[in-house]
Design an enzyme around this catalytic site. Structure first.
Site, PDB file in Angstrom:
ATOM      1  N   LYS A 157      -4.955   7.210  -6.994  1.00  0.00           N
ATOM      2  CA  LYS A 157      -6.234   7.819  -7.360  1.00  0.00           C
ATOM      3  C   LYS A 157      -6.716   7.045  -8.584  1.00  0.00           C
ATOM      4  O   LYS A 157      -6.556   7.478  -9.727  1.00  0.00           O
ATOM      5  CB  LYS A 157      -6.057   9.315  -7.631  1.00  0.00           C
ATOM      6  CG  LYS A 157      -7.370  10.084  -7.625  1.00  0.00           C
ATOM      7  CD  LYS A 157      -7.117  11.571  -7.607  1.00  0.00           C
ATOM      8  CE  LYS A 157      -8.387  12.356  -7.911  1.00  0.00           C
ATOM      9  NZ  LYS A 157      -9.484  12.154  -6.961  1.00  0.00           N
TER      10      LYS A 157
HETATM   11  N1  PMP Z   1      -9.563  11.930  -0.562  1.00  0.00           N
HETATM   12  C1  PMP Z   1     -10.191  11.433  -1.641  1.00  0.00           C
HETATM   13  C2  PMP Z   1     -10.798  10.075  -1.547  1.00  0.00           C
HETATM   14  C3  PMP Z   1     -10.266  12.174  -2.836  1.00  0.00           C
HETATM   15  O1  PMP Z   1     -10.884  11.677  -3.912  1.00  0.00           O
HETATM   16  C4  PMP Z   1      -9.707  13.465  -2.882  1.00  0.00           C
HETATM   17  C5  PMP Z   1      -9.830  14.297  -4.146  1.00  0.00           C
HETATM   18  N2  PMP Z   1      -8.807  14.053  -5.054  1.00  0.00           N
HETATM   19  C6  PMP Z   1      -9.060  13.951  -1.737  1.00  0.00           C
HETATM   20  C7  PMP Z   1      -9.005  13.162  -0.601  1.00  0.00           C
HETATM   21  C8  PMP Z   1      -8.401  15.299  -1.762  1.00  0.00           C
HETATM   22  O2  PMP Z   1      -7.279  15.276  -2.599  1.00  0.00           O
HETATM   23  P1  PMP Z   1      -6.749  16.589  -3.333  1.00  0.00           P
HETATM   24  O3  PMP Z   1      -6.616  17.621  -2.286  1.00  0.00           O
HETATM   25  O4  PMP Z   1      -5.457  16.198  -3.916  1.00  0.00           O
HETATM   26  O5  PMP Z   1      -7.766  16.962  -4.345  1.00  0.00           O
END
Ligand code: PMP
Length: 310
Positions: A157
């Protein structure tokens, strides 16, 4: 953004207005940061951060991929998050830790730059709107491809990778849709700009596997657990865009978005289905501490208004 009192910056709580960076900051020029999006919910036991340790583990993994040594251990960042939430005194909030190469050298290589770590917390409602959570959101398949695993590592991320998301979201909003859906170079469904995607077909949940250029979402993992506990089959499988058009139900999940029904893809109506709504309710029950079976996922914060409880 709704301002709060304090921001945690490199080990100290500073006033919101004083949490500044220099314009020579490496990450500002090259997107060389890693971050998390976390939610803290108001529960009977006090503010509780959902899956905080898992988010911090992903932050560490993201940093590792960027050759970045985080100057704080997971437990230190966990304590810092607690301290910040208590200081800002909000019963529920969104939490945004970010670690980035700071001010030092402006070469693209990161040598000579410190790693700065900041945590913000502020109120943030449903990312795609309360209305969208109830009646479903409209989506379009983006003309922007999701970055491939050898372009920018989607497992991390990382801040720079969000240019991909920004382009897709902006394109979709300008075209009048609520959100974008991104495909891989080979045309398989990846994820949304900030959400993972599920499809329901004949009572089974289908979602792209981690190798399909997706972020390993914590909400995705949560929903897989909850769906299986409710007796649904969940398959991680390749999906193409027509699987979205012909889905019985489809929904997006993410920390900011929570569980949002997808009511249309590229103007093909899907509607809002019962399994989506059941999972949405199950998710909200878990994060708000109303389902004790999953209470280990809630990291309760001791505040002046709640008894110390760790
Ligand atoms: N895909 C992307 C590209 C994201 O930015 C996010 C948000 N963090 C998610 C999926 C979902 O991840 P999470 O459930 O950990 O927030």
């Amino acid at each position: 953004m709704q301002e709060t009192d304090k921001i945690w910056m490199n080990g100290e709580l500073v006033d919101w207005a004083d949490a500044k960076v220099h314009v020579g900051t490496h990450a500002l020029h090259y997107g060389s940061g890693v971050f998390e999006g976390i939610r803290c919910y108001e529960t009977e036991k006090g503010p509780a951060v959902f899956r905080l340790r898992d988010h911090l583990e992903r932050l560490e993994n993201s940093a590792k991929v960027l050759y970045m040594d985080l100057p704080y251990a997971r437990e230190e960042l966990r304590q810092a998050t607690h301290e910040l939430i208590a200081a800002n005194g909000l019963p529920s909030c969104y939490i945004r830790p970010v670690a980035y190469y700071g001010y030092g050298e402006l070469g693209v290589a990161t040598t000579g730059n410190p790693v700065d770590v900041v945590i913000m917390s502020f109120p943030w409602g449903a990312y795609l709107g309360e209305e969208g959570q109830r009646t479903g959101i409209t989506t379009m398949v983006s003309t922007w491809e999701r970055v491939g695993p050898n372009v920018i590592p989607h497992v991390a991320k990382a801040t720079g990778i969000y240019l991909n998301s920004m382009l897709a979201t902006t394109e979709a909003r300008r075209a009048g849709y609520d959100e974008a859906i991104m495909l891989t170079r080979d045309g398989y469904v990846a994820d949304g700009p900030g959400e993972n995607i599920f499809v329901v077909k004949n009572g089974t949940l289908l979602t792209p596997p981690l190798s399909m250029s997706i972020l390993p979402g914590i909400t995705r993992d949560t929903v897989i657990h909850l769906a299986r506990a409710l007796g649904y089959m969940v398959e991680e499988t390749l999906l193409i865009r027509t699987d979205l058009y012909l889905a019985d139900e489809a929904f997006m999940v993410g920390t900011a978005t929570e569980v949002a029904p997808i009511r249309a893809v590229d103007d093909r109506e899907i509607g809002v289905g019962p399994i989506t709504l059941e999972l949405q309710q199950a998710y909200l029950d878990v994060v708000n501490g109303r389902d004790q079976r999953w209470s280990d996922w809630l990291d309760v914060v001791a505040t002046s208004r709640t008894p110390a409880e760790v």
